[in-house]
Motif scaffolding. Structure first.
Motif, PDB file in Angstrom:
ATOM      1  N   GLY A 114     -19.141  50.579 -36.660  1.00 39.65           N
ATOM      2  CA  GLY A 114     -19.922  50.606 -37.906  1.00 39.65           C
ATOM      3  C   GLY A 114     -19.659  51.835 -38.749  1.00 39.65           C
TER       4      GLY A 114
ATOM      5  N   SER B 158     -18.532  52.667 -41.504  1.00 31.68           N
ATOM      6  CA  SER B 158     -18.833  52.830 -42.932  1.00 31.68           C
ATOM      7  C   SER B 158     -20.344  52.852 -43.195  1.00 31.68           C
ATOM      8  CB  SER B 158     -18.182  51.719 -43.750  1.00 31.68           C
ATOM      9  OG  SER B 158     -18.886  50.516 -43.532  1.00 31.68           O
ATOM     10  N   GLY B 159     -21.155  52.568 -42.178  1.00 30.83           N
ATOM     11  CA  GLY B 159     -22.602  52.543 -42.365  1.00 30.83           C
ATOM     12  C   GLY B 159     -23.186  53.951 -42.447  1.00 30.83           C
TER      13      GLY B 159
ATOM     14  N   LEU C 110     -25.797  55.361 -40.813  1.00 26.47           N
ATOM     15  CA  LEU C 110     -26.083  56.037 -39.546  1.00 26.47           C
ATOM     16  C   LEU C 110     -24.786  56.461 -38.850  1.00 26.47           C
ATOM     17  CD1 LEU C 110     -28.142  56.949 -37.413  1.00 26.47           C
ATOM     18  CD2 LEU C 110     -27.973  54.677 -36.382  1.00 26.47           C
ATOM     19  N   SER C 111     -23.837  55.538 -38.744  1.00 27.37           N
ATOM     20  CA  SER C 111     -22.576  55.864 -38.059  1.00 27.37           C
ATOM     21  C   SER C 111     -21.830  56.982 -38.778  1.00 27.37           C
ATOM     22  CB  SER C 111     -21.678  54.626 -37.960  1.00 27.37           C
ATOM     23  OG  SER C 111     -22.253  53.699 -37.095  1.00 27.37           O
TER      24      SER C 111
ATOM     25  N   ARG D 219     -15.341  47.363 -40.323  1.00 26.86           N
ATOM     26  CA  ARG D 219     -14.663  46.313 -41.094  1.00 26.86           C
ATOM     27  C   ARG D 219     -13.830  46.949 -42.204  1.00 26.86           C
ATOM     28  NH1 ARG D 219     -19.899  43.437 -42.871  1.00 26.86           N
ATOM     29  NH2 ARG D 219     -20.370  45.651 -42.946  1.00 26.86           N
TER      30      ARG D 219
ATOM     31  N   ASP E  48     -14.324  43.458 -36.917  1.00 30.96           N
ATOM     32  CA  ASP E  48     -15.451  42.708 -37.464  1.00 30.96           C
ATOM     33  C   ASP E  48     -16.030  41.916 -36.292  1.00 30.96           C
ATOM     34  OD1 ASP E  48     -17.138  40.820 -38.610  1.00 30.96           O
ATOM     35  OD2 ASP E  48     -15.916  40.654 -40.431  1.00 30.96           O
TER      36      ASP E  48
ATOM     37  N   THR F 270     -23.265  50.453 -32.857  1.00 24.63           N
ATOM     38  CA  THR F 270     -24.298  50.488 -33.902  1.00 24.63           C
ATOM     39  C   THR F 270     -24.667  49.047 -34.226  1.00 24.63           C
ATOM     40  OG1 THR F 270     -23.348  52.496 -34.806  1.00 24.63           O
ATOM     41  CG2 THR F 270     -24.810  51.268 -36.252  1.00 24.63           C
TER      42      THR F 270
ATOM     43  N   GLY G  54     -25.980  45.280 -38.761  1.00 26.70           N
ATOM     44  CA  GLY G  54     -26.401  44.862 -40.094  1.00 26.70           C
ATOM     45  C   GLY G  54     -27.533  43.874 -40.143  1.00 26.70           C
ATOM     46  N   TYR G  55     -27.644  43.296 -41.311  1.00 23.70           N
ATOM     47  CA  TYR G  55     -28.778  42.454 -41.658  1.00 23.70           C
ATOM     48  C   TYR G  55     -28.293  41.018 -41.784  1.00 23.70           C
ATOM     49  CZ  TYR G  55     -29.592  47.176 -43.248  1.00 23.70           C
ATOM     50  OH  TYR G  55     -29.650  48.536 -43.312  1.00 23.70           O
TER      51      TYR G  55
ATOM     52  N   ASN H 273     -34.313  53.226 -31.827  1.00 23.08           N
ATOM     53  CA  ASN H 273     -34.570  53.997 -33.042  1.00 23.08           C
ATOM     54  C   ASN H 273     -35.858  53.556 -33.742  1.00 23.08           C
ATOM     55  OD1 ASN H 273     -32.223  55.328 -32.540  1.00 23.08           O
ATOM     56  ND2 ASN H 273     -31.020  54.283 -34.108  1.00 23.08           N
TER      57      ASN H 273
ATOM     58  N   LEU I  55     -38.325  53.352 -37.187  1.00 21.91           N
ATOM     59  CA  LEU I  55     -37.993  53.003 -38.583  1.00 21.91           C
ATOM     60  C   LEU I  55     -37.581  54.262 -39.326  1.00 21.91           C
ATOM     61  CD1 LEU I  55     -40.602  50.403 -39.856  1.00 21.91           C
ATOM     62  CD2 LEU I  55     -38.237  50.044 -39.143  1.00 21.91           C
ATOM     63  N   TYR I  56     -36.566  54.139 -40.189  1.00 16.66           N
ATOM     64  CA  TYR I  56     -36.088  55.295 -40.945  1.00 16.66           C
ATOM     65  C   TYR I  56     -37.163  55.749 -41.945  1.00 16.66           C
ATOM     66  CZ  TYR I  56     -31.456  53.471 -39.551  1.00 16.66           C
ATOM     67  OH  TYR I  56     -30.370  52.998 -38.851  1.00 16.66           O
TER      68      TYR I  56
ATOM     69  N   LEU J 125     -36.288  54.626 -45.274  1.00 14.84           N
ATOM     70  CA  LEU J 125     -36.586  53.216 -45.579  1.00 14.84           C
ATOM     71  C   LEU J 125     -38.019  53.097 -46.119  1.00 14.84           C
ATOM     72  CD1 LEU J 125     -35.855  50.133 -45.332  1.00 14.84           C
ATOM     73  CD2 LEU J 125     -36.914  50.232 -43.073  1.00 14.84           C
TER      74      LEU J 125
ATOM     75  N   ARG K 162     -32.933  59.551 -40.321  1.00 13.32           N
ATOM     76  CA  ARG K 162     -31.628  59.078 -39.820  1.00 13.32           C
ATOM     77  C   ARG K 162     -30.855  60.221 -39.197  1.00 13.32           C
ATOM     78  NH1 ARG K 162     -30.953  56.063 -44.296  1.00 13.32           N
ATOM     79  NH2 ARG K 162     -30.648  53.834 -44.030  1.00 13.32           N
TER      80      ARG K 162
HETATM   81  N1  LIG Z   1     -34.386  51.844 -37.795  1.00 16.52           N
HETATM   82  C1  LIG Z   1     -34.394  51.367 -39.049  1.00 16.52           C
HETATM   83  O1  LIG Z   1     -35.278  51.663 -39.895  1.00 16.52           O
HETATM   84  C2  LIG Z   1     -33.322  50.451 -39.495  1.00 16.52           C
HETATM   85  C3  LIG Z   1     -33.356  50.044 -40.812  1.00 16.52           C
HETATM   86  C4  LIG Z   1     -32.327  49.234 -41.237  1.00 16.52           C
HETATM   87  C5  LIG Z   1     -31.336  48.841 -40.373  1.00 16.52           C
HETATM   88  N2  LIG Z   1     -31.340  49.251 -39.097  1.00 16.52           N
HETATM   89  C6  LIG Z   1     -30.277  48.841 -38.150  1.00 16.52           C
HETATM   90  O2  LIG Z   1     -29.507  49.999 -37.862  1.00 16.52           O
HETATM   91  C7  LIG Z   1     -28.131  49.756 -38.217  1.00 16.52           C
HETATM   92  C8  LIG Z   1     -27.519  51.024 -38.764  1.00 16.52           C
HETATM   93  O3  LIG Z   1     -28.280  51.438 -39.882  1.00 16.52           O
HETATM   94  P1  LIG Z   1     -27.586  51.991 -41.202  1.00 16.52           P
HETATM   95  O4  LIG Z   1     -28.627  52.718 -41.929  1.00 16.52           O
HETATM   96  O5  LIG Z   1     -26.317  52.667 -40.883  1.00 16.52           O
HETATM   97  O6  LIG Z   1     -27.265  50.616 -41.962  1.00 16.52           O
HETATM   98  P2  LIG Z   1     -26.135  50.360 -43.066  1.00 16.52           P
HETATM   99  O7  LIG Z   1     -25.748  51.612 -43.757  1.00 16.52           O
HETATM  100  O8  LIG Z   1     -26.621  49.217 -43.898  1.00 16.52           O
HETATM  101  O9  LIG Z   1     -24.893  49.855 -42.236  1.00 16.52           O
HETATM  102  C9  LIG Z   1     -24.784  48.535 -41.751  1.00 16.52           C
HETATM  103  C10 LIG Z   1     -23.985  48.618 -40.461  1.00 16.52           C
HETATM  104  O10 LIG Z   1     -23.806  47.328 -39.901  1.00 16.52           O
HETATM  105  C11 LIG Z   1     -22.436  47.191 -39.521  1.00 16.52           C
HETATM  106  N3  LIG Z   1     -22.041  45.776 -39.591  1.00 16.52           N
HETATM  107  C12 LIG Z   1     -22.538  44.836 -40.404  1.00 16.52           C
HETATM  108  N4  LIG Z   1     -21.905  43.671 -40.206  1.00 16.52           N
HETATM  109  C13 LIG Z   1     -20.976  43.903 -39.236  1.00 16.52           C
HETATM  110  C14 LIG Z   1     -20.000  43.097 -38.600  1.00 16.52           C
HETATM  111  N5  LIG Z   1     -19.835  41.801 -38.918  1.00 16.52           N
HETATM  112  N6  LIG Z   1     -19.205  43.659 -37.665  1.00 16.52           N
HETATM  113  C15 LIG Z   1     -19.346  44.973 -37.348  1.00 16.52           C
HETATM  114  N7  LIG Z   1     -20.264  45.788 -37.905  1.00 16.52           N
HETATM  115  C16 LIG Z   1     -21.061  45.254 -38.851  1.00 16.52           C
HETATM  116  C17 LIG Z   1     -21.688  48.019 -40.554  1.00 16.52           C
HETATM  117  O11 LIG Z   1     -20.402  48.374 -40.071  1.00 16.52           O
HETATM  118  P3  LIG Z   1     -19.086  48.448 -41.004  1.00 16.52           P
HETATM  119  O12 LIG Z   1     -19.509  48.161 -42.426  1.00 16.52           O
HETATM  120  O13 LIG Z   1     -18.546  49.835 -40.859  1.00 16.52           O
HETATM  121  O14 LIG Z   1     -18.168  47.432 -40.453  1.00 16.52           O
HETATM  122  C18 LIG Z   1     -22.615  49.216 -40.676  1.00 16.52           C
HETATM  123  O15 LIG Z   1     -22.430  50.180 -39.658  1.00 16.52           O
HETATM  124  C19 LIG Z   1     -28.174  48.587 -39.202  1.00 16.52           C
HETATM  125  O16 LIG Z   1     -26.973  47.859 -39.142  1.00 16.52           O
HETATM  126  C20 LIG Z   1     -29.365  47.785 -38.721  1.00 16.52           C
HETATM  127  O17 LIG Z   1     -28.993  46.910 -37.654  1.00 16.52           O
HETATM  128  C21 LIG Z   1     -32.308  50.079 -38.638  1.00 16.52           C
END
Ligand SMILES: NC(=O)c1ccc[n+]([C@@H]2O[C@H](COP(=O)([O-])OP(=O)(O)OC[C@H]3O[C@@H](n4cnc5c(N)ncnc54)[C@H](OP(=O)(O)O)[C@@H]3O)[C@@H](O)[C@H]2O)c1
Length: 264
Positions: free
Chosen positions: A6, A8-9, A11-12, A31, A40, A58, A61-62, A124, A126-127, A130, A156
């Motif tokens: 992940g 590009s996300g 958190l990562s 991805r 992917d 990680t 996504g959503y 984790n 909630l952020y 968020l 985060r």
């Molecule tokens: N604790 C919370 O409040 C909270 C809130 C929202 C989400 N989350 C969860 O925590 C994760 C990380 O949060 P974030 O803030 O970094 O979210 P983010 O910036 O929206 O990043 C979304 C993440 O999901 C990955 N992803 C999505 N579809 C994928 C696929 N088909 N294959 C591989 N990776 C995929 C992306 O990886 P690449 O784009 O690099 O491939 C990216 O690391 C989220 O994906 C979600 O599951 C937690």
């Protein structure tokens, strides 16, 4: 070698920056084209874990639960077939159990615990960002359907610190679950006080009608509504967190939430 998914996300990206600073032996997967390995989770043929001992998985996504579950299952299956020894997974805190997206996390935890590989589960909270971003301020007042109960949100940045603490010595965290909720809970009235604005809580029907007018994906409406309903009912607060075991000095989550409140 560690592989961090992940890349590009948000958190990562933080985890990768911190892992670089510490000189950890890792590669990135995403991805996006600029990662060390392009992956992917929806496409099993891209899941190449050659030379990888530990995956930092990680959550992906959503999407609807079955899609997220399939993605995580694809990774865990490929990892176990290709000889990966340990998976560190970003799950969701127990305080978030009433949220619509908790189910896919709990499924993944169980799948991981039955995989035969070593695992570490980072539940984790909630952020804080968020919560702030779902709170918009207009003409000296905040309207949002959060109710007045406290929320144990976390930054985060702290979650990224917790992740690299584990990655520094994964064996020390074998088969452990960490609850990473914020240690200093705050409410939306606290945000309003800090910003010197008025808080006018709205109700769930009003919010659902508002969301129905937006161009959201079908799964997003119940996801957001579950956050508001859980907050109103006081379920997003917990007094039990392991955060300081991994991050001795957590950041001010309320300040972070306040910094991202949008001005409508
Ligand atoms: N604790 C919370 O409040 C909270 C809130 C929202 C989400 N989350 C969860 O925590 C994760 C990380 O949060 P974030 O803030 O970094 O979210 P983010 O910036 O929206 O990043 C979304 C993440 O999901 C990955 N992803 C999505 N579809 C994928 C696929 N088909 N294959 C591989 N990776 C995929 C992306 O990886 P690449 O784009 O690099 O491939 C990216 O690391 C989220 O994906 C979600 O599951 C937690």
């Amino acid at each position: 070698m560690i592989l961090i998914t992940g890349a590009s996300g948000q958190l990562s990206s933080l985890i990768i920056a911190k892992a670089k600073e510490l000189g950890l032996d890792f590669i990135t997967a995403s991805r996006a084209l600029n990662a060390d390995r392009q992956m992917d989770f929806d496409h099993i043929e891209t899941l190449d874990f050659t030379g990888v001992d530990t995956i930092f998985l990680t959550s992906a996504g959503y999407a609807e639960d079955d899609i997220v579950i399939r993605r995580h299952n694809n990774v865990i299956t490929a990892a176990s077939t290709q000889g990966v020894k340990h998976i560190v997974y970003t799950s969701l805190s127990c305080a978030s159990d009433h949220l619509g997206f908790a189910l896919a996390h709990r499924w993944t935890e169980r799948r991981l615990q039955e995989s035969g590989m070593a695992w570490t589960i980072l539940r984790n909270g909630l952020y804080a960002g968020l919560i702030g971003s779902l709170t918009s301020s207009c003409e000296g007042r905040i309207t949002a359907p959060f109710g007045s109960e406290e929320i144990s949100a976390v930054s985060r940045e702290d979650l990224a610190d917790a992740a690299v603490t584990v990655l520094k010595d994964t064996a020390a965290h074998n088969n452990k679950v960490y609850e990473l909720s914020g240690v200093k809970s705050f409410s939306v009235p606290d945000i309003a006080r800090r910003l010197s604005v008025h808080y006018e809580p709205t109700d769930l029907s009003t919010e659902r009608s508002r969301l129905d007018t937006l161009q959201l994906l079908p799964f997003q409406v119940p996801m957001l509504m579950s956050i508001y309903a859980s907050s109103m009912a006081g379920f997003l607060k917990t007094d039990s967190s392991d955060l300081t075991k991994l991050v001795p000095k957590p950041r001010d989550a309320l300040a972070i939430a306040c910094s991202v409140v949008t001005n409508a």
